[in-house]
Design an enzyme around this catalytic site. Structure first.
Site, mmCIF file in Angstrom:
data_model
loop_
_atom_site.group_PDB
_atom_site.id
_atom_site.type_symbol
_atom_site.label_atom_id
_atom_site.label_comp_id
_atom_site.label_asym_id
_atom_site.label_seq_id
_atom_site.Cartn_x
_atom_site.Cartn_y
_atom_site.Cartn_z
ATOM 1 C CE LYS A 162 -25.200 -35.342 70.107
ATOM 2 N NZ LYS A 162 -25.933 -35.918 68.957
ATOM 3 C CE LYS A 164 -24.918 -38.676 72.871
ATOM 4 N NZ LYS A 164 -26.153 -38.935 72.102
ATOM 5 C CD GLU A 214 -29.166 -34.782 68.936
ATOM 6 O OE1 GLU A 214 -28.251 -33.948 68.739
ATOM 7 O OE2 GLU A 214 -29.022 -35.996 68.717
ATOM 8 C CG ASP A 239 -31.137 -38.679 67.246
ATOM 9 O OD1 ASP A 239 -31.497 -39.536 66.436
ATOM 10 O OD2 ASP A 239 -30.055 -38.788 67.878
ATOM 11 C CE LYS A 263 -27.926 -40.036 65.316
ATOM 12 N NZ LYS A 263 -28.035 -40.707 66.623
ATOM 13 N N GLY A 291 -24.557 -39.066 63.965
ATOM 14 C CA GLY A 291 -23.703 -40.250 63.886
ATOM 15 C C GLY A 291 -24.148 -41.309 64.861
HETATM 16 O O1 OSB Z 1 -28.099 -39.571 70.054
HETATM 17 O O2 OSB Z 1 -26.868 -38.778 68.542
HETATM 18 C C1 OSB Z 1 -27.106 -39.671 69.355
HETATM 19 C C2 OSB Z 1 -24.263 -42.195 69.441
HETATM 20 C C3 OSB Z 1 -24.972 -43.360 69.560
HETATM 21 C C4 OSB Z 1 -26.342 -43.302 69.623
HETATM 22 C C5 OSB Z 1 -27.010 -42.085 69.594
HETATM 23 C C6 OSB Z 1 -26.297 -40.916 69.461
HETATM 24 C C7 OSB Z 1 -24.896 -40.978 69.410
HETATM 25 C C8 OSB Z 1 -24.037 -39.809 69.356
HETATM 26 C C9 OSB Z 1 -22.636 -40.017 68.802
HETATM 27 O O3 OSB Z 1 -24.339 -38.733 69.779
HETATM 28 C C10 OSB Z 1 -22.429 -39.348 67.509
HETATM 29 C C11 OSB Z 1 -21.151 -39.821 66.854
HETATM 30 O O4 OSB Z 1 -21.182 -40.799 66.095
HETATM 31 O O5 OSB Z 1 -20.126 -39.199 67.099
HETATM 32 MG MG MG Z 2 -29.088 -37.811 69.558
#
Ligand code: OSB
Ligand code: MG
Length: 370
Positions: A162, A164, A214, A239, A263, A291
């Site tokens: 994934k 960002k 996402e 999310d 989550k 996560g």
């Molecule tokens: O948007 O999924 C998210 C981490 C912090 C806050 C939001 C997100 C995330 C991640 C990390 O994408 C996922 C991980 O714990 O590896």
């Molecule tokens: Mg997310």
């Protein structure tokens, strides 16, 4: 079961590398470890995963700790808990504050499993002993750095990546990764950084054969996600929008998404998370475990949840060393052939590393419950 004692440890663990999202940059994972002790002296743990500022959802670590200490724990101490789902029922009148509720709910699941002499994995009726997992890569400074990061994680065995994104660090970054890794199970996470004005750009991203995109739009917006989903083939995954079963039903009915990043912290605990997972399975929405850069305790809960039968897609559950050099549990979670083992020990099945806990604790609060 009656809760007799509680303790909160505020812990700050340095990340091995800064994690950048459309919200900002994080170089330390700060969280609270919640320790609950019952009338038999059994000790259960939960992780309070919120952030320092309310940029992901409305809660912050300190608002959630306040709600736990002055509102939720005083309610909890009054009751006899018969089963884990009683915690959700007890707090159902409390609006929002999901992360605060989830920390207590989690610690109670750990306690119930320990009292019954079983692992959390067994309490949750999981069968899988190992789960395939993915990695979530923060926004990188350049396309080259992103490619090299993806290459390293793929070489380590991650089966799903994934990335960002945010405006100006999106299309060309994803295109480069797709060119370099044509068959990779690839997805993008916008953390609500776009508006409907950017639909033309999102349509270009739609050409890249991503497994999903996402949370492109704002954190309470079901309507525009539904409008976008009609215009793109790539499944939308929500999310931030999903805080409860009610939200999952809304997303399904409005067709705002085809997938949910689930989550435990964001939905108020394991009971709610399981209800959402069951709903998704029933209606044919994809559900996977997300996560929040959890430390070892939170990670153990995520792994047990993701081992349930409703989960068919690798979650954002990476090996410990992808996040931390030092964690507060004794044994790191390791990646083997793209998979992580599900702990089978008593309760959450991980042991606290007291030395590291002391070393990285920046504040400790004993909470008197009588
Ligand atoms: O948007 O999924 C998210 C981490 C912090 C806050 C939001 C997100 C995330 C991640 C990390 O994408 C996922 C991980 O714990 O590896
Ligand atoms: Mg997310």
């Amino acid at each position: 079961m009656r809760i007799q004692h509680a303790k909160l440890y505020k812990v700050a663990l340095p990340l091995v590398e800064p994690f950048r999202t459309s919200y900002g940059i994080l170089d330390t994972k700060t969280f609270f470890l919640l320790e609950l002790t019952d009338e038999l002296g059994t000790v259960g743990y939960g992780e309070l995963d919120a952030f320092l500022v309310p940029d992901y959802t409305e809660e912050t670590l300190d608002t959630a700790a306040h709600i736990i200490e002055f509102l939720l724990l005083p309610e909890l101490k009054k009751v006899l808990l018969k089963e884990p789902k009683d915690v959700r029922t007890l707090f159902s009148w409390v609006k929002g504050n999901e992360m605060a509720k989830a920390a207590i709910d989690s610690a109670c699941y750990d306690l119930f499993a320990k009292r019954r002499g079983v692992s959390l994995a067994e309490l949750l009726k999981t069968k899988q002993k190992k789960i395939p997992v993915g990695v979530s890569i923060g926004i990188q400074n350049s396309e080259e750095e992103l490619i090299s990061s993806v290459r390293n994680y793929v070489a380590e065995g991650y089966t799903r990546v994934k990335i960002k994104i945010k405006p100006h660090a999106d299309l060309s970054f994803l295109q480069k990764v797709r060119e370099e890794f044509p068959d990779l199970l690839l997805m993008a996470d916008a953390n609500s950084a776009y508006t409907t004005e950017q639909i033309p750009l999102l349509k270009q991203i739609d050409q890249l054969n991503l497994a999903m995109i996402e949370q492109p739009f704002s954190v309470r917006d079901f309507v525009n996600h539904a409008r976008l989903q009609k215009q793109i083939h790539t499944p939308i995954c929500l999310d931030e929008n999903i805080r409860s079963l009610e939200d999952a039903i809304q997303a399904y009915e409005l067709q705002s998404a085809k997938a949910i990043n689930l989550k435990i912290a964001r939905v108020g605990g394991l009971t709610e998370a399981i209800l959402i997972a069951q709903f998704c399975e029933q209606v044919g929405m994809l559900v996977w475990c997300g996560g929040m850069l959890e430390a070892g305790i939170g990670r153990a809960f995520n792994i047990a949840l993701a081992a349930r039968s409703e989960f068919h897609f690798p979650g954002d559950i990476s090996a410990t060393k992808r996040y931390f050099k030092h964690d507060i549990i004794k044994k790191d979670f390791e990646l083997n052939n793209g998979e992580i083992e599900v702990p089978q020990g008593l309760g959450i099945g991980v042991e606290l590393d007291q030395k590291n806990l002391q070393r990285f604790t920046i504040e400790e609060r004993d909470i008197v419950l009588d």
